[in-house]
Design a protein around this motif. Structure first.
Motif, PDB file in Angstrom:
ATOM      1  N   MET A 194       2.330  -2.008  -0.946  1.00 54.78           N
ATOM      2  CA  MET A 194       1.843  -0.663  -0.646  1.00 54.78           C
ATOM      3  C   MET A 194       0.321  -0.630  -0.639  1.00 54.78           C
ATOM      4  SD  MET A 194       4.491   1.565  -2.958  1.00 54.78           S
ATOM      5  CE  MET A 194       3.519   3.059  -2.785  1.00 54.78           C
ATOM      6  N   ALA A 195      -0.284  -1.350  -1.577  1.00 55.26           N
ATOM      7  CA  ALA A 195      -1.746  -1.383  -1.647  1.00 55.26           C
ATOM      8  C   ALA A 195      -2.349  -2.193  -0.519  1.00 55.26           C
ATOM      9  CB  ALA A 195      -2.189  -1.957  -2.991  1.00 55.26           C
ATOM     10  N   ALA A 196      -1.605  -3.160   0.020  1.00 60.76           N
ATOM     11  CA  ALA A 196      -2.107  -3.952   1.135  1.00 60.76           C
ATOM     12  C   ALA A 196      -2.247  -3.106   2.393  1.00 60.76           C
ATOM     13  CB  ALA A 196      -1.177  -5.131   1.404  1.00 60.76           C
ATOM     14  N   ARG A 197      -1.561  -1.959   2.429  1.00 57.94           N
ATOM     15  CA  ARG A 197      -1.628  -1.077   3.589  1.00 57.94           C
ATOM     16  C   ARG A 197      -2.744  -0.051   3.475  1.00 57.94           C
ATOM     17  NH1 ARG A 197       3.900  -0.189   5.963  1.00 57.94           N
ATOM     18  NH2 ARG A 197       5.265  -1.767   5.092  1.00 57.94           N
ATOM     19  N   LEU A 198      -3.095   0.333   2.221  1.00 64.24           N
ATOM     20  CA  LEU A 198      -4.010   1.444   2.003  1.00 64.24           C
ATOM     21  C   LEU A 198      -5.193   1.033   1.158  1.00 64.24           C
ATOM     22  CD1 LEU A 198      -1.343   4.169   1.159  1.00 64.24           C
ATOM     23  CD2 LEU A 198      -2.515   3.849   3.339  1.00 64.24           C
ATOM     24  N   HIS A 199      -6.233   1.853   1.196  1.00 65.73           N
ATOM     25  CA  HIS A 199      -7.419   1.654   0.367  1.00 65.73           C
ATOM     26  C   HIS A 199      -7.710   2.936  -0.378  1.00 65.73           C
ATOM     27  CE1 HIS A 199      -8.605  -2.284   1.873  1.00 65.73           C
ATOM     28  NE2 HIS A 199      -8.230  -1.868   3.053  1.00 65.73           N
ATOM     29  N   PRO A 200      -8.358   2.870  -1.555  1.00 65.21           N
ATOM     30  CA  PRO A 200      -8.683   4.082  -2.314  1.00 65.21           C
ATOM     31  C   PRO A 200      -9.738   4.907  -1.617  1.00 65.21           C
ATOM     32  CG  PRO A 200      -9.744   2.179  -3.297  1.00 65.21           C
ATOM     33  CD  PRO A 200      -8.837   1.650  -2.212  1.00 65.21           C
ATOM     34  N   GLY A 201      -9.769   6.199  -1.973  1.00 59.61           N
ATOM     35  CA  GLY A 201     -10.836   7.063  -1.501  1.00 59.61           C
ATOM     36  C   GLY A 201     -10.688   7.540  -0.064  1.00 59.61           C
ATOM     37  N   GLU A 202      -9.448   7.440   0.481  1.00 58.27           N
ATOM     38  CA  GLU A 202      -9.301   7.810   1.882  1.00 58.27           C
ATOM     39  C   GLU A 202      -9.098   9.305   2.091  1.00 58.27           C
ATOM     40  OE1 GLU A 202      -9.651   6.042   4.733  1.00 58.27           O
ATOM     41  OE2 GLU A 202     -10.524   4.721   3.273  1.00 58.27           O
TER      42      GLU A 202
END
Length: 277
Positions: free
Chosen positions: A110-118
């Motif tokens: 799940m984290a490989a798809r998204l980044h924080p602060g979006e």
């Protein structure tokens, strides 16, 4: 009066630094939390963020990540504005929903798809990362799990993990995005010594590969020994430099508001303590 320690990093242009923060101010609920925070960090540096409870360490990280608003000031990475794809974030363990019914691999994927602060851009980010070949994403996740030595637990539900294993999952999630900057919020809290050593070795390998890491910690003895630089923070930057450059007990007295005979100061080089007496 605020005491600061000049470092070689201060002489470089922002374009030569992995992270450059200038005049950063943060107010929450009409209360000033951070004031005129300024520092630069060179590439491939492990910097320990040190200060008492309530000094603003977590707020500083969240501000750099874009998770809390900045009243004024600037944040740059390599001469450009800091953006989500270049950062990874490891929050404190209690902030994560460990009861969620997914496996270790699914959690990291799940984290490989998204980044924080979006923020509102999350859906667009999901679409962009879904365009990455499934094999590439699988390799990212496998590499991240291998680096934190959790490959053999990839199928285990996250709710069944120990405290140390959970911390390593959070680190793997951050690494899955191949960050240039990695922010760690008290990564060693509640961990046994072998797990701490495993993570310290990993962080030092990452900085050797060019990743820049900012780590908040209350383990001052370990930070003095393992970090390339230290940033003493108490609402503002009290001092910033190597452990040797921050050996003056006066800096620590000011940062922590402690007496000059506090045992904490015994962690500093003996000759500086003798000079202060």
């Amino acid at each position: 009066m605020t005491l600061t320690v000049p470092t070689a990093a201060a002489d470089r242009s922002p374009a030569g630094d992995a992270l450059s923060v200038s005049g950063l101010n943060v107010s929450l609920a009409d209360r000033s939390v951070l004031h005129n925070v300024c520092f630069t960090v060179p590439p491939g540096c492990l910097i320990g963020l040190i200060g008492p409870n309530g000094a603003g360490k977590t707020t500083l990280m969240r501000a750099l990540l874009g998770l809390v608003p900045i009243s004024s000031g600037s944040v740059q990475a390599g001469g450009t504005h800091l953006s989500a794809p270049m950062i990874g974030y490891v929050p404190q363990r209690h902030e994560f929903a460990w009861e969620y019914p997914i496996s270790v691999r699914q959690c990291v994927d799940m984290a490989a798809r998204l980044h924080p602060g979006e923020g509102s851009r999350t859906l667009r980010m999901m679409r962009r990362f879904d365009s990455i070949a499934r094999r590439e994403r699988h390799e990212r996740v496998s590499r991240a799990l291998d680096r934190v030595e959790l490959s053999d637990l990839a199928s285990r539900p996250i709710g069944q993990l120990s405290g140390g294993q959970r911390q390593r999952v959070l680190v793997a999630r951050a690494l899955a995005g191949n960050p240039q900057l990695l922010f760690l919020d008290e990564p060693f809290t509640g961990l046994d010594m072998p797990t701490q050593e495993l993570l310290i070795d990993l962080f030092q390998r990452l900085t050797g590969e060019g990743c820049t890491i900012m780590m908040s910690t209350h383990d001052i003895a370990s930070a003095l020994h393992t970090c390339d630089q230290l940033l003493l923070l108490n609402r503002t930057v009290i001092a910033h430099g190597t452990a040797a450059e921050l050996a003056d007990p006066t800096l620590w007295v000011q940062a922590f508001h402690i007496r000059s005979d506090n045992p904490l100061l015994r962690l500093l080089p003996t000759e500086r303590l003798e000079d202060a007496c």
